[in-house]
Design a protein around this motif. Structure first.
Motif, PDB file in Angstrom:
ATOM      1  N   GLN A   1      18.790-158.670  11.491  1.00 50.24           N
ATOM      2  CA  GLN A   1      17.544-158.057  11.054  1.00 50.24           C
ATOM      3  C   GLN A   1      16.401-159.055  11.029  1.00 50.24           C
ATOM      4  OE1 GLN A   1      18.592-156.684   7.144  1.00 50.24           O
ATOM      5  NE2 GLN A   1      18.790-158.723   6.307  1.00 50.24           N
ATOM      6  N   GLY A   2      15.219-158.540  10.668  1.00 51.40           N
ATOM      7  CA  GLY A   2      14.046-159.388  10.500  1.00 51.40           C
ATOM      8  C   GLY A   2      13.687-160.108  11.783  1.00 51.40           C
ATOM      9  N   GLU A   3      13.402-161.408  11.663  1.00 46.83           N
ATOM     10  CA  GLU A   3      12.993-162.200  12.816  1.00 46.83           C
ATOM     11  C   GLU A   3      14.155-162.528  13.736  1.00 46.83           C
ATOM     12  OE1 GLU A   3       9.794-164.982  12.591  1.00 46.83           O
ATOM     13  OE2 GLU A   3       9.748-164.823  10.418  1.00 46.83           O
ATOM     14  N   GLN A   4      15.362-162.134  13.361  1.00 45.20           N
ATOM     15  CA  GLN A   4      16.498-162.304  14.258  1.00 45.20           C
ATOM     16  C   GLN A   4      16.414-161.355  15.445  1.00 45.20           C
ATOM     17  OE1 GLN A   4      19.511-161.540  11.378  1.00 45.20           O
ATOM     18  NE2 GLN A   4      19.255-163.522  10.374  1.00 45.20           N
ATOM     19  N   VAL A   5      15.583-160.315  15.340  1.00 43.54           N
ATOM     20  CA  VAL A   5      15.307-159.393  16.441  1.00 43.54           C
ATOM     21  C   VAL A   5      13.846-159.580  16.844  1.00 43.54           C
ATOM     22  CG1 VAL A   5      15.290-156.987  17.189  1.00 43.54           C
ATOM     23  CG2 VAL A   5      16.987-157.754  15.516  1.00 43.54           C
ATOM     24  N   ARG A   6      13.595-159.782  18.125  1.00 46.35           N
ATOM     25  CA  ARG A   6      12.237-160.018  18.612  1.00 46.35           C
ATOM     26  C   ARG A   6      11.598-158.708  19.092  1.00 46.35           C
ATOM     27  NH1 ARG A   6      10.985-164.575  16.093  1.00 46.35           N
ATOM     28  NH2 ARG A   6      11.804-166.471  17.057  1.00 46.35           N
TER      29      ARG A   6
ATOM     30  N   ALA B   1      15.657-164.476  20.951  1.00 45.32           N
ATOM     31  CA  ALA B   1      16.178-163.524  19.974  1.00 45.32           C
ATOM     32  C   ALA B   1      17.644-163.801  19.678  1.00 45.32           C
ATOM     33  CB  ALA B   1      16.016-162.101  20.497  1.00 45.32           C
ATOM     34  N   LEU B   2      18.039-163.484  18.448  1.00 46.35           N
ATOM     35  CA  LEU B   2      19.423-163.655  18.033  1.00 46.35           C
ATOM     36  C   LEU B   2      20.199-162.349  18.146  1.00 46.35           C
ATOM     37  CD1 LEU B   2      21.395-165.768  16.695  1.00 46.35           C
ATOM     38  CD2 LEU B   2      20.867-164.617  14.546  1.00 46.35           C
ATOM     39  N   GLY B   3      19.620-161.267  17.608  1.00 42.83           N
ATOM     40  CA  GLY B   3      20.345-160.010  17.543  1.00 42.83           C
ATOM     41  C   GLY B   3      19.894-158.968  18.534  1.00 42.83           C
ATOM     42  N   GLY B   4      18.897-159.267  19.362  1.00 45.47           N
ATOM     43  CA  GLY B   4      18.405-158.293  20.323  1.00 45.47           C
ATOM     44  C   GLY B   4      16.904-158.301  20.395  1.00 45.47           C
ATOM     45  N   ALA B   5      16.350-157.308  21.066  1.00 49.79           N
ATOM     46  CA  ALA B   5      14.907-157.229  21.246  1.00 49.79           C
ATOM     47  C   ALA B   5      14.493-155.772  21.386  1.00 49.79           C
ATOM     48  CB  ALA B   5      14.469-158.016  22.485  1.00 49.79           C
ATOM     49  N   VAL B   6      13.233-155.506  21.041  1.00 45.83           N
ATOM     50  CA  VAL B   6      12.637-154.179  21.187  1.00 45.83           C
ATOM     51  C   VAL B   6      11.343-154.337  21.965  1.00 45.83           C
ATOM     52  CG1 VAL B   6      11.706-152.165  20.008  1.00 45.83           C
ATOM     53  CG2 VAL B   6      13.650-153.394  19.018  1.00 45.83           C
ATOM     54  N   ASN B   7      11.231-153.631  23.078  1.00 44.51           N
ATOM     55  CA  ASN B   7      10.023-153.671  23.894  1.00 44.51           C
ATOM     56  C   ASN B   7       9.358-152.303  23.886  1.00 44.51           C
ATOM     57  OD1 ASN B   7       8.091-154.712  25.784  1.00 44.51           O
ATOM     58  ND2 ASN B   7       9.183-153.642  27.413  1.00 44.51           N
ATOM     59  N   LEU B   8       8.093-152.261  23.460  1.00 42.86           N
ATOM     60  CA  LEU B   8       7.306-151.035  23.469  1.00 42.86           C
ATOM     61  C   LEU B   8       6.409-151.026  24.699  1.00 42.86           C
ATOM     62  CD1 LEU B   8       6.133-151.001  19.734  1.00 42.86           C
ATOM     63  CD2 LEU B   8       8.258-150.103  20.690  1.00 42.86           C
ATOM     64  N   THR B   9       6.440-149.933  25.442  1.00 42.05           N
ATOM     65  CA  THR B   9       5.580-149.779  26.616  1.00 42.05           C
ATOM     66  C   THR B   9       4.450-148.834  26.267  1.00 42.05           C
ATOM     67  OG1 THR B   9       7.463-150.114  28.098  1.00 42.05           O
ATOM     68  CG2 THR B   9       5.487-149.105  29.034  1.00 42.05           C
TER      69      THR B   9
ATOM     70  N   HIS C   1      27.357-165.396  18.990  1.00 32.95           N
ATOM     71  CA  HIS C   1      28.112-164.838  20.118  1.00 32.95           C
ATOM     72  C   HIS C   1      28.009-163.314  20.014  1.00 32.95           C
ATOM     73  CE1 HIS C   1      30.033-168.624  21.335  1.00 32.95           C
ATOM     74  NE2 HIS C   1      30.110-168.897  20.035  1.00 32.95           N
ATOM     75  N   ASN C   2      27.412-162.687  21.015  1.00 31.89           N
ATOM     76  CA  ASN C   2      27.169-161.241  20.996  1.00 31.89           C
ATOM     77  C   ASN C   2      27.911-160.570  22.144  1.00 31.89           C
ATOM     78  OD1 ASN C   2      25.387-161.730  18.888  1.00 31.89           O
ATOM     79  ND2 ASN C   2      23.608-161.820  20.234  1.00 31.89           N
ATOM     80  N   ILE C   3      28.703-159.541  21.818  1.00 35.74           N
ATOM     81  CA  ILE C   3      29.489-158.818  22.824  1.00 35.74           C
ATOM     82  C   ILE C   3      29.251-157.318  22.662  1.00 35.74           C
ATOM     83  CG2 ILE C   3      31.812-158.322  23.688  1.00 35.74           C
ATOM     84  CD1 ILE C   3      32.710-161.008  22.590  1.00 35.74           C
ATOM     85  N   ASN C   4      29.087-156.607  23.777  1.00 31.59           N
ATOM     86  CA  ASN C   4      28.955-155.150  23.792  1.00 31.59           C
ATOM     87  C   ASN C   4      29.916-154.551  24.813  1.00 31.59           C
ATOM     88  OD1 ASN C   4      26.289-154.799  22.146  1.00 31.59           O
ATOM     89  ND2 ASN C   4      25.788-156.322  23.691  1.00 31.59           N
ATOM     90  N   LEU C   5      30.545-153.441  24.446  1.00 29.24           N
ATOM     91  CA  LEU C   5      31.403-152.680  25.360  1.00 29.24           C
ATOM     92  C   LEU C   5      31.013-151.212  25.254  1.00 29.24           C
ATOM     93  CD1 LEU C   5      34.875-154.305  24.561  1.00 29.24           C
ATOM     94  CD2 LEU C   5      33.510-154.675  26.619  1.00 29.24           C
TER      95      LEU C   5
END
Length: 785
Positions: free
Chosen positions: A175-180, A223-231, A581-585
Motif C-alpha cells: 500500500q501507500g508509496e509502495q504502489v506507484r 514500484a514495490l507492489g505494482g503500479a496504476v496508470n490513468l489514461t 519477490h512478486n509472483i502472479n499466476l
C-alpha cells in the motif's frame, strides 16, 4: 554432443553465405487496414511454413524479408478482426505488395459497442500482469474513482473521510508509496495529484491500468507492489470538434464538474486539446461521537462534521502536430492543479479540530515527441518541469467539541500539536526515453531511461525574523535514475508471448539535515541496485489463456520519507530501499459465442515476499521513517462477468482473499511474528448488476443498476496483542442503486443518472476506524459531442 572444430564451423558459414544470398532476395510488403481504410497497427503477418513473420507498425505497414521463390499462404491475425489469408507466388526479384482489408469480428464488435473492450483486451492479452478498467460506463454513474477502483479484485481504497480526504490505496496487501501512480505514463506527483488517486475526477479518465507486482519498464518506475496508470481523455487523431462535459450534484453540498475538448481542423496536422475539472463539498455528513455534558460526563451524540470542506480545480492544455516528416506526434502540455482541505480530526477520529488547513498547488509543463523510424524503431521521449508548493497552517488558540462549539479560547497555539505555519517548495525535473526495436519474426527489444530530480526547500513562517535556524530553508536534492531493458517474443500465431527484463536503480542524495541534537549536518548518499523479472502468456485455446509473471522489485525511499515534512516527521537519509519477490499466476476463460453472449472468468494467485518495509515510528513527540518490517502476502482473486447477447443484462462479481502476515524475526516487530498486518482487510468482494431496456422515444434507453460491497471484519492493531480485548473494524455490507436515462440531443449523446450510495445507511468505518458517509443521493448529467 561433440563440439565441431572452429575451422569446420567457419567453413560452413563461408560456403553457405553465397547460397543464402542467392535464395533469400525477395520481400513481401504491404499495408493492413480495416473496412474503413484505417490502418491496423500491431497486426501479426506470417508465412507459417517458412516460420517467417512480423507485425505492422502504427501506420499498418509491414515487410517480410528473406522469402525464397515459391508459392505460399500469407496469413494475418489480430485481436478484434477476422483472420485473413492469401496465396501468393514469388517468381521475380522485385518487391511484392500484398495489402489486406480486415473485417471486424461480429462478437468483438458488439463488445466494443457496449464496453469498448478492444484496447482493454489487447493489453490484458499481453504477458504483463495487468488488469484494465474502461471508464465508459463509470463516467455515467456517480461513483468516484476510488469507489470504482475498490470494486476491482485485489484492490482496496480506504479513506479518512468523504470526498477529498486522504486515501490509502492497497494492492495485494502492499500500500501507500509502495504502489506507484501515473497519469498518461508520467508520475502522478509530477503532474499534480489532488490529494490522492481516489479524488481524481473519473470523467477526465478513459482507462485505468492496474499492474500487479510486476511493472513494465516503460514507466521507469521503482514500484514495490505494482503500479496504476490513468489514461486521460485524448482524441487528437479525430477531425473536427470532440469533447464531453459532466456535472454532478448531491448530498453534503457536493458539486463536481469535468470536461474535455479536442479540436483538429480538417486536412490539418495541428490539434489542441484541453481538460478541466472543479470539485467542492462540505463533507457535512453525520457521525456518531461523544461530547461532555454539563456534568463533564461523555454523552453519545449524532452530529454533522463541521470543518471538512474540500475544494479542488485544475486543467491540462495540450497542443501539437501529428504526421510530420520528423515526428509522428510532437506536443507540449501545460498543467495546473490546486486543492484546499480542512482537517476535521486525527487519524483515529479521537480528536476533533476546528481550524487546521492544508493547501497544495502544482504548475508545470511537459514536452512530448514520438517517431517510428523505418517501421522498426519506435521512440517516445518526454521532458518536463513542475513546481509544487504545499501550505500547512495550524495556529488556533481555540479548542472545539464535535458540536462545533468552542470549549476553550485561550489554549496554546496549535490544535494538532505545536503551532505550524509552513511552506514546502519542490522543483521537479523529469525525463523519459522509451525506445522499442522490432527484429521481425516476433522478436523485439525495448529500452527505458528515466531520470527524475527533486530539489526541496521551504520556510517556517513562525521563525521569520527570529534567530532560530529554519531547517526548512536548507536545500535538499534527490536524483533517481531508473533504467530498464526488455526482450519480448511473440509466436507467429500470437498464442505465446514471452518477455524478460532487467532494471537498474541509481539514487543520489545530497542534503543538509538536523541530527538528533538539532545540529545541521551534511549527508551524501550514492547507491545502486538491480532488479529483474519475466512473464509468459499462453493462449491455450480460443477460450482459455494462462499467464505467469515474476519480478524482484525495488522501491526507493521518497523525498518525504528522506527529508521529513518540516514538522513532526524527522528526516532519515539512511533509509534502505524496500525489496520484494512478486509472483502472479492467472488462468482466464473467455467465450463470446452467440448462444452465450460475453462470458469471462479468471482466477489469479499471487505471492509477495517483502523486506525492509518502511514504517513511520514515533519517539515522544517526533516521528521517523525506518526500515523495520518484513512481511509476506499470499492470496487469490476470483472474478467473473457476463453480458447477454443483446446487451440487455450485465453481471459482474469478484472476491479477494489475502493473507498478509508479519515475518520479521528481529527489530521492534519480532514479537508479532506470524500476525496478520493490522489495519488491513483480508477478505472482501463486490457484486454488480445492470439491466437495459428501450423506451418509446426511439433509440433512447434506460439502465437500471445495483451494486454491493462486502468487507470482512479485521483487526485494527496486532491480533496477538488484541486477542484478549479485540478492537476491530466490523464487517461491512453496503449497497448502491441507480438509474440512467440515455438520450440524444442534436446528434450528441447525453445521459442523466440518479443514484443512491450506501442505500441502507449503514455505519461504515475505514482506515483506523474513521467513520465514512452514510446514505447519499447524487444526480449527474453527461453529454458528449
Amino acid at each position: 554432443m561433440v563440439a565441431l572444430p572452429r575451422v569446420v564451423i567457419l567453413f560452413f558459414i563461408c560456403f553457405s553465405a553465397p547460397i543464402v544470398a542467392q535464395t533469400a532476395k525477395l520481400s513481401v510488403s504491404g499495408k493492413i487496414t480495416d473496412a474503413n481504410g484505417e490502418p491496423v497497427g500491431f497486426a501479426n503477418i506470417f508465412i507459417e511454413e517458412l516460420n517467417v513473420g512480423t507485425t505492422t507498425d502504427r501506420q499498418g505497414n509491414y515487410i517480410l524479408k528473406n522469402v525464397p521463390k515459391g508459392t505460399y499462404i500469407v496469413a494475418v491475425r489480430v485481436i478484434g478482426f477476422q483472420n485473413a489469408q492469401r496465396t501468393i507466388t514469388l517468381d521475380t526479384l522485385s518487391l511484392t505488395n500484398i495489402n489486406f482489408s480486415l473485417k471486424e469480428k461480429v462478437e468483438d464488435l458488439k463488445e466494443v459497442v457496449v464496453t469498448g473492450e478492444t484496447e482493454k483486451t489487447k493489453l490484458e492479452r499481453t504477458a504483463e500482469a495487468v488488469r484494465v478498467i474502461e471508464t465508459t460506463e463509470a463516467k455515467i454513474k456517480t461513483a468516484d474513482l476510488g469507489q470504482i477502483l475498490a470494486s476491482t479484485e485485489g484492490v482496496n481504497v480506504r479513506r479518512t473521510g468523504g470526498l477529498g480526504a486522504t486515501t490509502q490505496f492497497s494492492l495485494n496487501g502492499l500500500q501507500g508509496e509502495q504502489v506507484r501512480f501515473f497519469l498518461d505514463g508520467i508520475p502522478m506527483d509530477f503532474m499534480g495529484g489532488v490529494n490522492g488517486l481516489a479524488n481524481i475526477p473519473v470523467n477526465i479518465i478513459d482507462k485505468v491500468e492496474i499492474y500487479k507486482g510486476v511493472v513494465p519498464i516503460r514507466f521507469g518506475a521503482d514500484a514495490l507492489g505494482g503500479a496504476v496508470n490513468l489514461t486521460t481523455n485524448q482524441n487528437e487523431s479525430a477531425l473536427g470538434n470532440t469533447g464531453s462535459l459532466s456535472y454532478q450534484i448531491g448530498s453534503f453540498n457536493t458539486h463536481r464538474v469535468a470536461g474535455d475538448y479536442t479540436f483538429r481542423p480538417k486536412n490539418s496536422k495541428f490539434y489542441v486539446s484541453a481538460i478541466g475539472f472543479y470539485d467542492f463539498t462540505n463533507n457535512n455528513y453525520e457521525i456518531d461521537e461523544t461530547v461532555a455534558d454539563d456534568n463533564f460526563q461523555s454523552v453519545p451524540v449524532t452530529v454533522e462534521r463541521f470543518h471538512d470542506d474540500y475544494r479542488a480545480f485544475g486543467g491540462y492544455l495540450k497542443t501539437g502536430f501529428q504526421n510530420l516528416r520528423w515526428a509522428d506526434d510532437i506536443s507540449i502540455r501545460g498543467f495546473f492543479t490546486d486543492f484546499h482541505r480542512e482537517i476535521q480530526n486525527d487519524a483515529f477520529q479521537r480528536a476533533v479540530y476546528g481550524e487546521p488547513e492544508l493547501d497544495r498547488q502544482v504548475y508545470g509543463g511537459l514536452l512530448g515527441w514520438k517517431k517510428v523510424f523505418n517501421k522498426k524503431l519506435d521512440v517516445d521521449f518526454s521532458l518536463g518541469y513542475s513546481y509544487d508548493i504545499t501550505f500547512f497552517r495550524d495556529l488556533s488558540t481555540n479548542r472545539y467539541n464535535w458540536l462545533g462549539e468552542i470549549t476553550r479560547d485561550d489554549a496554546p497555539p496549535g490544535e494538532i500539536d505545536d503551532p505550524t505555519d509552513t511552506e514546502i517548495f519542490d522543483d521537479n525535473y523529469l525525463a523519459r526515453l522509451n525506445a522499442a526495436y522490432s527484429f521481425g519474426n516476433g522478436h523485439g527489444i525495448s529500452l527505458t531511461v528515466a531520470p527524475t530530480f527533486i530539489v526541496r526547500s521551504g520556510e517556517n513562517l513562525l521563525l521569520s525574523g527570529t534567530n532560530v535556524v529554519d531547517i526548512l530553508q536548507e536545500r535538499r536534492e534527490l536524483l533517481n535514475f531508473i533504467n530498464g531493458i526488455q526482450y519480448k517474443w511473440n509466436s507467429l500465431d500470437s498464442r505465446i508471448e514471452l518477455l524478460a527484463f532487467g532494471k537498474s536503480y541509481a539514487t543520489n542524495l545530497q542534503a543538509n539535515v538536523p541530527n538528533f541534537d538539532n545540529f545541521i549536518i551534511r549527508r551524501d548518499v550514492n547507491e545502486n541496485y538491480w532488479g529483474y523479472g519475466a512473464g509468459i502468456r499462453w493462449e491455450i485455446s480460443d477460450k482459455w489463456a494462462a499467464k505467469s509473471s515474476y519480478e524482484y522489485a525495488t522501491r526507493l525511499p521518497s523525498a518525504d520519507e528522506l527529508f521529513g515534512d518540516g514538522g513532526l516527521v524527522r528526516p532519515n537519509v539512511e533509509l534502505n530501499p524496500e525489496r520484494s519477490h512478486n509472483i502472479n499466476l492467472e488462468l482466464a476463460y473467455r467465450d463470446n459465442s452467440d448462444g452465450v453472449g460475453s462470458l469471462r472468468a479468471s482466477v489469479n494467485g499471487f505471492y509477495r515476499d517483502t523486506e525492509d518495509l518502511i514504517i513511520l515510528l514515533g519517539f515522544t513527540q517526533f516521528f521517523t521513517n525506518r526500515n523495520i518490517l518484513n512481511a509476506r502476502s499470499v492470496g487469490a482473486e476470483l472474478t467473473g462477468s457476463w453480458i447477454s447477447r443483446n446487451n440487455q443484462w450485465q453481471f459482474t462479481a469478484n472476491g479477494t482473499f489475502q493473507d498478509f502476515r508479519n515475518t520479521s524475526t528481529g527489530g521492534n516487530f519480532d514479537r508479532f511474528e506470524g500476525d496478520r498486518i493490522p489495519n488491513q482487510p483480508y477478505l472482501f468482494g463486490n457484486l454488480s448488476i445492470r439491466y437495459r431496456f428501450d423506451t418509446v422515444f426511439g433509440k433512447n434507453t434506460i439502465d437500471v443498476f445495483a451494486g454491493a460491497r462486502y468487507v470482512n471484519e479485521f483487526f485494527r492493531n496486532w491480533e496477538s496483542v488484541m486477542a484478549a480485548n479485540a478492537i476491530t473494524i466490523p464487517s461491512q455490507f453496503t449497497q448502491n442503486v441507480g438509474a440512467t436515462y440515455n438520450f440524444k440531443i442534436a446528434k450528441n449523446m447525453s445521459s442523466i443518472t440518479l443514484e443512491a450510495q450506501n442505500l441502507t445507511d449503514q455505519d461504515v468505518f475505514d482506515l483506523f476506524g474513521v467513520q465514512l458517509p452514510g446514505r447519499a443521493i447524487f444526480l449527474k448529467w453527461n453529454t458528449r459531442i
